[in-house]
Design an enzyme around this catalytic site. Structure first.
Site, mmCIF file in Angstrom:
data_model
loop_
_atom_site.group_PDB
_atom_site.id
_atom_site.type_symbol
_atom_site.label_atom_id
_atom_site.label_comp_id
_atom_site.label_asym_id
_atom_site.label_seq_id
_atom_site.Cartn_x
_atom_site.Cartn_y
_atom_site.Cartn_z
ATOM 1 N N THR A 152 52.454 51.121 23.562
ATOM 2 C CA THR A 152 52.566 52.575 23.646
ATOM 3 C C THR A 152 53.903 53.049 23.093
ATOM 4 O O THR A 152 54.905 52.323 23.156
ATOM 5 C CB THR A 152 52.431 53.008 25.128
ATOM 6 O OG1 THR A 152 52.909 54.344 25.257
ATOM 7 C CG2 THR A 152 53.266 52.135 26.054
ATOM 8 N N ASP A 153 53.920 54.289 22.617
ATOM 9 C CA ASP A 153 55.192 54.872 22.149
ATOM 10 C C ASP A 153 56.144 55.110 23.318
ATOM 11 O O ASP A 153 57.338 55.369 23.103
ATOM 12 C CB ASP A 153 54.950 56.170 21.364
ATOM 13 C CG ASP A 153 54.291 57.277 22.185
ATOM 14 O OD1 ASP A 153 53.921 57.041 23.354
ATOM 15 O OD2 ASP A 153 54.160 58.399 21.649
ATOM 16 N N GLU A 154 55.625 55.017 24.556
ATOM 17 C CA GLU A 154 56.493 55.263 25.715
ATOM 18 C C GLU A 154 57.578 54.196 25.859
ATOM 19 O O GLU A 154 58.553 54.396 26.577
ATOM 20 C CB GLU A 154 55.654 55.386 27.003
ATOM 21 C CG GLU A 154 54.668 56.542 26.893
ATOM 22 C CD GLU A 154 53.970 56.924 28.185
ATOM 23 O OE1 GLU A 154 54.529 56.731 29.268
ATOM 24 O OE2 GLU A 154 52.841 57.442 28.081
ATOM 25 N N TYR A 208 55.802 52.188 34.417
ATOM 26 C CA TYR A 208 54.734 51.906 33.445
ATOM 27 C C TYR A 208 55.336 51.509 32.098
ATOM 28 O O TYR A 208 55.025 50.443 31.550
ATOM 29 C CB TYR A 208 53.818 53.137 33.267
ATOM 30 C CG TYR A 208 52.971 53.076 32.012
ATOM 31 C CD1 TYR A 208 51.950 52.131 31.889
ATOM 32 C CD2 TYR A 208 53.195 53.948 30.946
ATOM 33 C CE1 TYR A 208 51.171 52.064 30.733
ATOM 34 C CE2 TYR A 208 52.425 53.888 29.788
ATOM 35 C CZ TYR A 208 51.418 52.942 29.684
ATOM 36 O OH TYR A 208 50.660 52.869 28.540
ATOM 37 N N LYS A 211 55.258 47.902 29.987
ATOM 38 C CA LYS A 211 54.703 47.749 28.636
ATOM 39 C C LYS A 211 55.771 47.202 27.688
ATOM 40 O O LYS A 211 55.497 46.364 26.825
ATOM 41 C CB LYS A 211 54.165 49.088 28.116
ATOM 42 C CG LYS A 211 52.957 49.631 28.850
ATOM 43 C CD LYS A 211 51.703 48.769 28.703
ATOM 44 C CE LYS A 211 51.103 48.825 27.315
ATOM 45 N NZ LYS A 211 49.811 48.057 27.262
HETATM 46 P P1 NAD Z 1 42.590 52.864 31.136
HETATM 47 O O1 NAD Z 1 43.404 52.914 32.390
HETATM 48 O O2 NAD Z 1 41.585 53.937 30.862
HETATM 49 O O3 NAD Z 1 41.775 51.475 31.073
HETATM 50 C C1 NAD Z 1 42.351 50.264 31.424
HETATM 51 C C2 NAD Z 1 41.239 49.228 31.564
HETATM 52 O O4 NAD Z 1 41.852 47.960 31.863
HETATM 53 C C3 NAD Z 1 40.259 49.523 32.703
HETATM 54 O O5 NAD Z 1 38.939 49.283 32.276
HETATM 55 C C4 NAD Z 1 40.657 48.541 33.791
HETATM 56 O O6 NAD Z 1 39.571 48.151 34.631
HETATM 57 C C5 NAD Z 1 41.165 47.384 32.954
HETATM 58 N N1 NAD Z 1 42.117 46.541 33.705
HETATM 59 C C6 NAD Z 1 43.175 46.948 34.443
HETATM 60 N N2 NAD Z 1 43.786 45.890 34.993
HETATM 61 C C7 NAD Z 1 43.112 44.784 34.569
HETATM 62 C C8 NAD Z 1 43.270 43.398 34.783
HETATM 63 N N3 NAD Z 1 44.258 42.936 35.552
HETATM 64 N N4 NAD Z 1 42.408 42.547 34.190
HETATM 65 C C9 NAD Z 1 41.394 43.017 33.411
HETATM 66 N N5 NAD Z 1 41.184 44.323 33.186
HETATM 67 C C10 NAD Z 1 42.046 45.201 33.757
HETATM 68 O O7 NAD Z 1 43.654 52.735 29.967
HETATM 69 P P2 NAD Z 1 43.593 53.273 28.459
HETATM 70 O O8 NAD Z 1 44.099 54.672 28.435
HETATM 71 O O9 NAD Z 1 42.270 52.956 27.873
HETATM 72 O O10 NAD Z 1 44.702 52.363 27.790
HETATM 73 C C11 NAD Z 1 44.356 51.116 27.178
HETATM 74 C C12 NAD Z 1 45.616 50.484 26.606
HETATM 75 O O11 NAD Z 1 46.198 51.360 25.648
HETATM 76 C C13 NAD Z 1 46.710 50.218 27.642
HETATM 77 O O12 NAD Z 1 47.306 48.978 27.342
HETATM 78 C C14 NAD Z 1 47.689 51.361 27.450
HETATM 79 O O13 NAD Z 1 48.998 50.958 27.800
HETATM 80 C C15 NAD Z 1 47.567 51.603 25.955
HETATM 81 N N6 NAD Z 1 47.859 52.980 25.501
HETATM 82 C C16 NAD Z 1 47.238 54.046 26.079
HETATM 83 C C17 NAD Z 1 47.484 55.326 25.581
HETATM 84 C C18 NAD Z 1 46.790 56.529 26.166
HETATM 85 O O14 NAD Z 1 47.085 57.654 25.764
HETATM 86 N N7 NAD Z 1 45.839 56.388 27.078
HETATM 87 C C19 NAD Z 1 48.367 55.506 24.520
HETATM 88 C C20 NAD Z 1 48.994 54.380 23.951
HETATM 89 C C21 NAD Z 1 48.716 53.123 24.442
HETATM 90 P P1 TYD Z 2 49.378 61.889 31.186
HETATM 91 O O1 TYD Z 2 47.994 62.237 30.755
HETATM 92 O O2 TYD Z 2 49.579 61.295 32.538
HETATM 93 O O3 TYD Z 2 49.988 60.942 30.040
HETATM 94 P P2 TYD Z 2 51.520 60.404 29.840
HETATM 95 O O4 TYD Z 2 52.305 60.655 31.059
HETATM 96 O O5 TYD Z 2 51.288 58.946 29.603
HETATM 97 O O6 TYD Z 2 52.051 61.127 28.640
HETATM 98 O O7 TYD Z 2 50.264 63.202 31.105
HETATM 99 C C1 TYD Z 2 50.445 63.900 29.886
HETATM 100 C C2 TYD Z 2 51.466 64.985 30.143
HETATM 101 O O8 TYD Z 2 50.908 65.948 31.040
HETATM 102 C C3 TYD Z 2 52.746 64.491 30.798
HETATM 103 O O9 TYD Z 2 53.841 65.218 30.250
HETATM 104 C C4 TYD Z 2 52.568 64.847 32.256
HETATM 105 C C5 TYD Z 2 51.721 66.095 32.197
HETATM 106 N N1 TYD Z 2 50.805 66.318 33.338
HETATM 107 C C6 TYD Z 2 50.788 67.539 34.020
HETATM 108 O O10 TYD Z 2 51.557 68.469 33.700
HETATM 109 N N2 TYD Z 2 49.916 67.699 35.056
HETATM 110 C C7 TYD Z 2 49.068 66.713 35.451
HETATM 111 O O11 TYD Z 2 48.308 66.901 36.424
HETATM 112 C C8 TYD Z 2 49.065 65.455 34.732
HETATM 113 C C9 TYD Z 2 48.149 64.332 35.121
HETATM 114 C C10 TYD Z 2 49.954 65.306 33.677
#
Ligand code: NAD
Ligand code: TYD
Length: 339
Positions: free
Chosen positions: A125-127, A153, A157
């Site tokens: 992630t970019d985080e 988090y 990562k």
């Molecule tokens: P999500 O929380 O929707 O899904 C995570 C999945 O992983 C779930 O199906 C969960 O059951 C599974 N999981 C969790 N712990 C596990 C374990 N110990 N063993 C096996 N499976 C497990 O997450 P997402 O938003 O789909 O993110 C997927 C990946 O992408 C993550 O690595 C996250 O850090 C990365 N990512 C997410 C975003 C975003 O905006 N959502 C952006 C950049 C990177």
């Molecule tokens: P989120 O979807 O949790 O993603 P991330 O924290 O990984 O960027 O949140 C996106 C943005 O929205 C973040 O700046 C936090 C904000 N946010 C709210 O303002 N209210 C909410 O209820 C949630 C879940 C997030």
């Protein structure tokens, strides 16, 4: 090719499973997922009957289960999506994030070494870069931006990323890493910003905006993330990190107001609540490397993607209503209890 997708019952992993099955019907996809609160087998309904798809319920940090799977399957690529992914949950309870995001990554890479898997890809992630100031719009994250994390988090990562690069340098494990900005689209778990606001607005409930709502995120439609990972695992250079993002920056308030306007709901639903601890101000990706090297560019602009996403949530109410009601937790037992 035989591809292991971890975390494929989650938001991005499931979209990636569908992307691969559609764009590479010659490949086989095995999905391992622990089905935590964020994993939902119903999300994979359309893949489960496909002969090129296999689902295994297991924890990536469970070495025995992972090695058993690797001994059954000869994987060509492992793509690790599995993670605890919600910043707010990591602030409540960091420990699970370290176990899954760091130790789980290690277990997978150890299995890749033991079974000579020719490619390991870490979805990051970019985080990991921390945040950018709001008053410097000319600044972007590049692959050279120092790691500088804010939340448990992002720290977990970043730790995993460092471990992945250490396995490359020390053991010669053929790895790649992608660091993507915030995703949105179908199957996004309804406690994250965009689906939360859609579901609450539809129910005429208040929309909790943290702080002033001026934090900026660089939103990427999930299919564009999938196409980028697909290019990296096939054509990317081993040992490299690739940033993924498409210059679609919006403040949280802009996002929430767009959702309200698309749904014809009043802005009076917006409620400002106490800010998140350590809340990152702005994320913004410079995608020059992946565009130049791999010819990737995003296809969906935010204004179109948010409309498509809202449409999806309107058309798939039962998917997220089941999650909100907790019913989805019984789904695995019902579907798999007797198999
Ligand atoms: P999500 O929380 O929707 O899904 C995570 C999945 O992983 C779930 O199906 C969960 O059951 C599974 N999981 C969790 N712990 C596990 C374990 N110990 N063993 C096996 N499976 C497990 O997450 P997402 O938003 O789909 O993110 C997927 C990946 O992408 C993550 O690595 C996250 O850090 C990365 N990512 C997410 C975003 C975003 O905006 N959502 C952006 C950049 C990177
Ligand atoms: P989120 O979807 O949790 O993603 P991330 O924290 O990984 O960027 O949140 C996106 C943005 O929205 C973040 O700046 C936090 C904000 N946010 C709210 O303002 N209210 C909410 O209820 C949630 C879940 C997030």
């Amino acid at each position: 090719m035989n591809i292991l997708v971890t975390g494929g019952a989650g938001f991005i992993g499931a979209n990636f499973v569908y992307y691969e099955l559609e764009n590479h019907p010659e490949d086989r996809i095995v999905c391992i997922d622990a089905l935590t609160y964020a994993g939902n087998l119903a999300t994979l309904d359309a893949a489960i009957g496909n002969p090129n798809f296999r689902f295994v319920k297991a924890d990536i940090a469970d070495r025995e289960a992972v090695e058993k799977l690797f001994s059954e399957e000869a994987f060509d690529i492992v793509v690790n999506f599995a993670a605890e992914s919600h910043v707010d949950r990591s602030i409540e309870n960091p420990e699970l994030f370290l176990k899954t995001n760091i130790m789980g990554t290690q277990v997978l890479m150890d299995a890749c070494r033991k079974f000579n898997v020719p490619r390991y890809h870490q979805v990051s992630t970019d985080e990991v870069y921390g945040d950018l100031p709001l008053d410097r719009p000319e600044l972007f994250f590049t692959e050279e931006t120092p790691i500088h994390t804010s939340s448990p988090y992002s720290a977990s990562k970043a730790s995993a990323d460092l471990l992945v690069l250490a396995y490359y340098r020390t053991f010669g494990l053929p790895v790649t890493i992608s660091r993507c900005s915030n995703n949105y689209g179908p199957y996004h778990f309804p406690e994250k910003l965009i689906p939360l606001m859609i579901s609450r607005a539809l129910a005429d409930q208040s929309l909790p905006v943290y702080g002033k709502g001026d934090n900026v995120r660089d939103w990427l439609y999930v299919e564009d993330h999938c196409s980028a990972i697909d290019l990296i695992i096939r054509n990317g250079r081993v040992g490299e990190v690739y940033n993924i993002g498409g210059h679609n920056e919006r403040t949280n308030l802009e996002v929430v107001k767009t959702i309200l306007s698309e749904l014809n709901k009043p802005e009076t639903l917006i409620t400002y609540v106490t800010d998140r601890l350590g809340h990152d101000r702005r994320y913004a990706i410079d995608p020059t490397k992946i565009s130049g090297e791999l010819g990737w560019s995003p296809k969906t602009y935010f204004d179109d993607g948010i409309k498509k996403t809202i449409r999806w949530y309107l058309d798939n109410r039962s998917w997220w209503e089941n999650i909100l009601s907790g019913d989805y937790q019984a789904y695995y037992e019902k579907m798999y209890g007797n198999r």
